[in-house]
Design a protein around this motif. Structure first.
Motif, PDB file in Angstrom:
ATOM      1  N   PHE A   1       0.836  -1.140   0.011  1.00  0.00           N
ATOM      2  CA  PHE A   1      -0.028   0.042   0.070  1.00  0.00           C
ATOM      3  C   PHE A   1       0.856   1.152   0.133  1.00  0.00           C
ATOM      4  CE2 PHE A   1      -3.698  -2.324   2.274  1.00  0.00           C
ATOM      5  CZ  PHE A   1      -3.898  -3.086   1.361  1.00  0.00           C
TER       6      PHE A   1
ATOM      7  N   TYR B   1       1.046   3.607  -2.993  1.00  0.00           N
ATOM      8  CA  TYR B   1      -0.062   3.289  -3.894  1.00  0.00           C
ATOM      9  C   TYR B   1      -0.789   4.504  -4.035  1.00  0.00           C
ATOM     10  CZ  TYR B   1      -3.893   0.858  -6.260  1.00  0.00           C
ATOM     11  OH  TYR B   1      -4.901   0.689  -7.110  1.00  0.00           O
TER      12      TYR B   1
ATOM     13  N   TYR C   1      -0.512   6.821  -1.037  1.00  0.00           N
ATOM     14  CA  TYR C   1      -0.902   6.378   0.217  1.00  0.00           C
ATOM     15  C   TYR C   1       0.357   6.346   1.102  1.00  0.00           C
ATOM     16  CZ  TYR C   1      -2.627   3.902   4.253  1.00  0.00           C
ATOM     17  OH  TYR C   1      -3.172   3.598   5.757  1.00  0.00           O
TER      18      TYR C   1
ATOM     19  N   CYS D   1      -2.811  -0.004   6.353  1.00  0.00           N
ATOM     20  CA  CYS D   1      -4.125   0.779   6.687  1.00  0.00           C
ATOM     21  C   CYS D   1      -4.866   0.342   8.144  1.00  0.00           C
ATOM     22  CB  CYS D   1      -5.558   0.651   5.542  1.00  0.00           C
ATOM     23  SG  CYS D   1      -4.798   1.349   3.803  1.00  0.00           S
TER      24      CYS D   1
ATOM     25  N   HIS E   1      -8.948   2.688   5.024  1.00  0.00           N
ATOM     26  CA  HIS E   1      -7.867   3.535   4.575  1.00  0.00           C
ATOM     27  C   HIS E   1      -7.306   4.592   5.637  1.00  0.00           C
ATOM     28  CE1 HIS E   1      -9.368   3.049   0.178  1.00  0.00           C
ATOM     29  NE2 HIS E   1      -8.960   1.931   0.913  1.00  0.00           N
TER      30      HIS E   1
ATOM     31  N   ASP F   1      -5.753  -3.534   7.379  1.00  0.00           N
ATOM     32  CA  ASP F   1      -5.774  -4.034   6.246  1.00  0.00           C
ATOM     33  C   ASP F   1      -4.324  -4.173   5.355  1.00  0.00           C
ATOM     34  OD1 ASP F   1      -6.289  -4.218   3.363  1.00  0.00           O
ATOM     35  OD2 ASP F   1      -7.847  -2.805   3.247  1.00  0.00           O
TER      36      ASP F   1
ATOM     37  N   ASP G   1      -4.010  -9.556  -0.625  1.00  0.00           N
ATOM     38  CA  ASP G   1      -4.581  -8.447   0.001  1.00  0.00           C
ATOM     39  C   ASP G   1      -5.627  -9.285   1.185  1.00  0.00           C
ATOM     40  OD1 ASP G   1      -6.042  -6.019   0.721  1.00  0.00           O
ATOM     41  OD2 ASP G   1      -6.747  -5.636  -1.468  1.00  0.00           O
TER      42      ASP G   1
ATOM     43  N   HIS H   1     -12.311  -6.441  -5.499  1.00  0.00           N
ATOM     44  CA  HIS H   1     -11.653  -6.251  -6.486  1.00  0.00           C
ATOM     45  C   HIS H   1     -11.035  -7.744  -6.996  1.00  0.00           C
ATOM     46  CE1 HIS H   1      -7.943  -5.685  -4.211  1.00  0.00           C
ATOM     47  NE2 HIS H   1      -8.861  -5.409  -3.442  1.00  0.00           N
TER      48      HIS H   1
ATOM     49  N   LEU I   1      -2.566  -4.716  -7.884  1.00  0.00           N
ATOM     50  CA  LEU I   1      -3.444  -4.662  -6.437  1.00  0.00           C
ATOM     51  C   LEU I   1      -4.777  -4.588  -6.977  1.00  0.00           C
ATOM     52  CD1 LEU I   1      -3.588  -4.544  -3.729  1.00  0.00           C
ATOM     53  CD2 LEU I   1      -3.196  -2.026  -3.741  1.00  0.00           C
ATOM     54  N   HIS I   2      -5.336  -3.964  -7.679  1.00  0.00           N
ATOM     55  CA  HIS I   2      -6.798  -3.608  -8.303  1.00  0.00           C
ATOM     56  C   HIS I   2      -6.900  -4.055  -9.790  1.00  0.00           C
ATOM     57  CE1 HIS I   2      -6.823  -0.736  -4.601  1.00  0.00           C
ATOM     58  NE2 HIS I   2      -7.640  -1.955  -4.254  1.00  0.00           N
TER      59      HIS I   2
ATOM     60  N   GLU J   1     -14.315  -8.002   0.113  1.00  0.00           N
ATOM     61  CA  GLU J   1     -14.008  -7.220   1.370  1.00  0.00           C
ATOM     62  C   GLU J   1     -15.490  -6.503   1.873  1.00  0.00           C
ATOM     63  OE1 GLU J   1     -11.142  -4.182   1.023  1.00  0.00           O
ATOM     64  OE2 GLU J   1     -10.532  -4.534  -0.878  1.00  0.00           O
TER      65      GLU J   1
ATOM     66  N   TRP K   1      -7.487  10.193   2.583  1.00  0.00           N
ATOM     67  CA  TRP K   1      -7.653   8.919   2.728  1.00  0.00           C
ATOM     68  C   TRP K   1      -8.806   8.380   3.550  1.00  0.00           C
ATOM     69  CZ3 TRP K   1      -5.719   5.854  -0.853  1.00  0.00           C
ATOM     70  CH2 TRP K   1      -4.804   6.306  -1.576  1.00  0.00           C
TER      71      TRP K   1
ATOM     72  N   GLU L   1     -11.483  -8.930   4.818  1.00  0.00           N
ATOM     73  CA  GLU L   1     -11.295  -9.339   3.400  1.00  0.00           C
ATOM     74  C   GLU L   1     -10.296 -10.373   3.226  1.00  0.00           C
ATOM     75  OE1 GLU L   1      -8.499  -6.393   1.798  1.00  0.00           O
ATOM     76  OE2 GLU L   1      -9.036  -6.800  -0.192  1.00  0.00           O
TER      77      GLU L   1
HETATM   78  N1  MF3 Z   1      -7.548  -3.206   0.642  1.00  0.00           N
HETATM   79  C1  MF3 Z   1      -7.817  -2.027   0.120  1.00  0.00           C
HETATM   80  C2  MF3 Z   1      -8.187  -2.008  -1.250  1.00  0.00           C
HETATM   81  O1  MF3 Z   1      -8.095  -3.039  -1.919  1.00  0.00           O
HETATM   82  C3  MF3 Z   1      -6.719  -1.228   0.595  1.00  0.00           C
HETATM   83  C4  MF3 Z   1      -5.730  -0.489  -0.463  1.00  0.00           C
HETATM   84  S1  MF3 Z   1      -5.814   1.317  -0.443  1.00  0.00           S
HETATM   85  C5  MF3 Z   1      -4.337   1.629  -0.425  1.00  0.00           C
HETATM   86  O2  MF3 Z   1      -8.582  -0.970  -1.681  1.00  0.00           O
HETATM   87  F1  MF3 Z   1      -4.150   3.029  -1.062  1.00  0.00           F
HETATM   88  F2  MF3 Z   1      -3.864   1.949   1.068  1.00  0.00           F
HETATM   89  F3  MF3 Z   1      -3.466   0.944  -0.701  1.00  0.00           F
END
Ligand code: MF3
Ligand code: CO
Length: 248
Positions: free
Chosen positions: A57, A60, A63, A68, A77, A94, A105, A168, A174-175, A201, A218, A232
């Protein structure tokens, strides 16, 4: 396009996911009154780096922290700071991990000491909604079968699912596609296929579902000040059942 991962890719994702799960297990013993959120973050960052992985994170979309950490009426967040945990708090942690180019994740909400009956029930309902959603993550089902199952199980308990944030797809990013809402109509959405890797999640508020984002850009909080929980898992869709990857 929801991409299907090869067995080799699933293996790489599961390595990152195992570190996520180990981190969530490791930190549990430190979630006690008197510790600061920053100290929890430091312990987690150190743990992840020792496993030869990267806290995913940090940086990202800008962030600013390794993980988180969201306290009480913070939904997700939350940025770890010098606040100190006290008895009765609930704290959602998280964690995203990147290793060998693949992400994992996962998140969990912990109670600090003795918590209220409502907080206890909120956490149970949120975690059980996650598992009921995961139960729908099999070949041939539709994506929103997961979403609707989560919504139903949360709302029948008298709580609400956050609308503005979702689960996601996950893999080399990540996403990835698809976006996975925690509410919706059954029988709708793309068909699920074995080899899709999803991060599901649910974020569940004890009060209304509305949220606000703080001026730090955030931290997402409940609008009505009610407490919120977040669980999650990352999983791979299977023929008859999903395989949860964030386990250790
Ligand atoms: N698990 C969250 C998500 O999938 C946290 C990521 S947000 C971040 O969105 F920016 F902190 F990376
Ligand atoms: Co996620």
């Amino acid at each position: 396009m929801i991409n299907i991962k090869s067995p080799r890719e699933v293996e790489l994702i599961s390595k990152s996911c195992r570190i996520v799960a180990e981190s969530l297990q490791y930190i549990e013993r430190f979630v006690e009154q008197g510790i600061t959120l920053k100290e929890l973050e430091r312990l987690l960052a150190e743990f992840i780096v020792k496993k030869d992985a990267i806290p995913a994170f940090k940086g990202y979309r800008g962030y600013p922290a390794a993980v988180c950490i969201s306290l009480n009426d913070e939904v997700v967040h939350g940025i770890p700071d010098e606040r100190v945990l006290k008895e009765g708090d609930i704290v959602s942690i998280d964690i995203g991990v990147k290793k060998d180019g693949y992400f994992g994740d996962g998140a969990k909400t912990y109670g600090v000491g003795k918590i209220s009956a409502e907080a206890e029930r909120l956490m149970k309902v949120t975690e059980s909604a996650l598992y009921k959603g995961i139960d729908k993550a099999c070949d041939g089902n539709r994506l929103y079968d997961i979403s609707s199952t989560i919504q139903q199980s949360v709302e029948s308990a008298g709580f609400s699912v956050v609308r503005e944030l979702t689960g996601h797809g996950i893999g080399q990013k990540l996403h990835e596609e698809p976006i996975i809402p925690n509410f919706g109509m059954p029988g709708v959405g793309p068909r699920l296929k074995s080899g899709m890797v999803l991060a599901i999640e649910p974020m569940v508020n004890a009060g209304k579902y509305d949220v606000v984002t703080l001026s730090n850009g955030w931290t997402v909080k409940t609008k009505d000040g009610s407490i919120s929980a977040h669980f999650e898992h990352t999983l791979v869709v299977g023929k008859d059942v999903a395989e949860i990857l964030t386990v250790c």
